[in-house]
Enzyme design. Structure first.
Site, PDB file in Angstrom:
ATOM      1  N   GLU A 202      42.292  40.942  54.526  1.00 11.10           N
ATOM      2  CA  GLU A 202      42.049  41.980  53.527  1.00 11.10           C
ATOM      3  C   GLU A 202      43.078  43.097  53.963  1.00 11.10           C
ATOM      4  O   GLU A 202      42.936  44.189  54.099  1.00 11.10           O
ATOM      5  CB  GLU A 202      40.660  42.585  53.984  1.00 11.10           C
ATOM      6  CG  GLU A 202      39.490  41.618  53.941  1.00 11.10           C
ATOM      7  CD  GLU A 202      38.101  42.457  54.062  1.00 11.10           C
ATOM      8  OE1 GLU A 202      38.254  43.298  54.876  1.00 11.10           O
ATOM      9  OE2 GLU A 202      37.126  41.943  53.661  1.00 11.10           O
ATOM     10  N   GLU A 319      34.342  35.875  51.008  1.00 11.40           N
ATOM     11  CA  GLU A 319      33.316  36.679  51.735  1.00 11.40           C
ATOM     12  C   GLU A 319      32.469  37.296  51.049  1.00 11.40           C
ATOM     13  O   GLU A 319      32.755  38.150  50.020  1.00 11.40           O
ATOM     14  CB  GLU A 319      34.137  37.594  52.619  1.00 11.40           C
ATOM     15  CG  GLU A 319      35.005  37.383  53.754  1.00 11.40           C
ATOM     16  CD  GLU A 319      35.355  38.596  54.937  1.00 11.40           C
ATOM     17  OE1 GLU A 319      34.601  39.341  54.864  1.00 11.40           O
ATOM     18  OE2 GLU A 319      36.333  38.716  55.398  1.00 11.40           O
TER      19      GLU A 319
END
Length: 470
Positions: A202, A319
């Site tokens: 991320e 995710e």
């Protein structure tokens, strides 16, 4: 002649043995991409998978290694074939990298064990090189190392631009790729059980919301990684936030930016496939479950369409999950959300010829790991209804994969459990997406990392200090 053949037969066997070994470690046993599809041995590869970021950290304590084996065993029994986990711990507790270029062999052997166990249970790994966040070191630790060495750096965003820090990071990549597993005896870069490398979990950049700083870093690090390892696939680790390269796409963001550009970074030629993440319970915390689910449908549709038509690369939903800590949580609500995601993954895979290859739920854990529980944990033997959904998704994705190997049958598969082909919302643009997301409080997602890594006191104390929204 017969005697001659007998005399050279051992050498022929050796040649064939080496040929087979070369194929199994460097050939088609590696998952590859072909257009917008993943392929294995030249045939379509679809999957259902999961996140278990904690595996190396737990395995570093030999008395806890059974937790890794337990999760892989349960996952395999429910048809899960891909796992995403960390290949980093930079400083701190059970550190893999104690300081730049200095590694703890005990922890490296724990990662060896994770890879070996995954291979035993037929599960392929996506391994991430570094964290954007401070858990397990991350960008902040790299910058701190540089500062301690006398380098003039200001903050975490210098991770992307400092030549010293970039050197540390490239050295870590090289150390991981060249590591020879003490159990399998294969270098990681030659290990087919590894599906892909991830540059960073991320990525975010507060100092440049356009996405250009991170994009330049991705270009450099992707080229470097591929120069050392041409066997494996490579992805960035992005959540999917749109940036300045296509401003009209920003309407699909949840009301803010984080300094990444989903389009430009995934267009980098060395990047093999795109990823998205989504936590609508955090990103849109003030909205009801229906609105949050609809956001995810739009998020998935937009990125899938871009992967097919602009990027021309496969897409993974890397995710997603729903927290037990959410107000009004129930197991049924979690199942409804996960089923909605699974339904769309299946439908996009079926409609787009495998371009949405699979999803990785956050996250699977074992019994007795209470200090790691973040609200999103799924303990397969303890959560029967969620486990049943996971099992069904694994089944329908496998059936679809087999069907895609016989392309003339795709149109005759009909609706199955998890099929969203009748859902009209996935087949057209959602031009009004902005209206439902613009009013979101820009600090809503701060709590996400408080919950995802809640066993670290840093996030209990300082979740409100996180940056990256605009």
């Amino acid at each position: 002649m017969a005697n001659f053949i007998l005399s050279i037969l051992p050498y022929i066997c050796i040649i064939f043995a080496f040929s087979y070994l070369a194929q199994s470690t460097n050939g088609e046993s590696f998952v590859k991409t072909q257009g917008t599809e993943f392929v294995l041995d030249g045939r379509p590869f679809l999957f259902n998978g999961f996140n278990s970021y904690w595996m190396m950290h737990v395995a570093a304590n030999p008395s806890e290694r059974n937790k890794v084996t337990e999760v892989f065993s349960e996952a395999a029994a429910n048809g899960l074939t891909v796992c995403r986990t960390w290949a980093f711990t930079d400083g701190g507790d059970r550190a893999l990298q104690l300081s730049p270029g200095v590694y703890d062999e005990r922890v490296f052997e724990a990662l060896d064990f994770v890879i070996s166990e995954a291979k035993t249970y037929g599960i392929r790994l996506i391994l991430s090189f570094v964290n954007n966040f401070k858990d397990y070191g991350g960008r902040a630790q790299y910058v701190e190392w540089a500062r301690n060495a006398g380098t003039a750096v200001n903050d975490e965003d210098d991770f992307y631009t400092s030549s010293v820090v970039k050197g540390y990071y490239q050295n870590h990549i090289k150390s991981i790729l060249n590591r020879v597993n003490t159990i399998t005896k294969l270098a990681y870069k030659d290990e087919p059980a590894i599906l892909a490398w991830e540059l960073i979990n991320e990525p975010r950049c507060q100092s440049d919301y356009s996405g250009k700083t991170i994009n330049a870093w991705v270009e450099e690090m992707a080229a470097y990684t591929k120069s050392l390892d041409s066997n494996h696939l490579l992805e960035v680790g992005m959540e999917g936030f749109y940036g300045d390269s296509m401003p009209e796409k920003k309407q699909y963001n949840p009301g803010y930016q984080v300094g990444t550009d989903y389009i430009s970074s995934n267009l980098v030629k060395e990047i093999d496939f795109a990823t998205i993440h989504a936590y609508p319970d955090i990103w849109l915390s003030g909205q009801n479950d229906g609105s949050q689910t609809e956001f995810v449908r739009r998020w998935m549709w937009s990125h899938w369409e871009d992967a097919r038509t602009i990027l021309r690369k496969p897409l993974i939903f890397a995710e997603f999950g729903k927290s037990k800590k959410d107000p009004g949580y129930s197991e049924n609500e979690r199942d409804v959300f996960i089923n909605a995601v699974y339904t769309n993954i299946y439908s996009f895979a079926r409609t787009g010829g495998g371009s949405m290859a699979g999803g990785l739920v956050w996250q699977v854990m074992a019994e007795g790991m209470d200090s790691y529980y973040d609200g999103y944990e799924i303990i397969l033997p303890r959560d029967p209804s969620t486990t049943a959904l996971i099992n069904k998704q694994s089944h329908v994705m496998k059936v679809l994969e087999q069907t895609m190997r016989r392309p003339n049958m795709v149109e005759n598969t009909g609706s199955e459990v998890g099929d969203a082909s009748s859902d009209k919302s996935i087949s057209k643009p959602h031009t009004q997406a902005r209206a439902k997301t613009e009013g979101v409080h820009v600090h809503a997602h701060h709590h996400r990392h408080h919950r995802r890594h809640g066993h670290h006191s840093y996030y209990r104390r300082n979740a409100h200090k996180e940056q990256g929204q605009h």
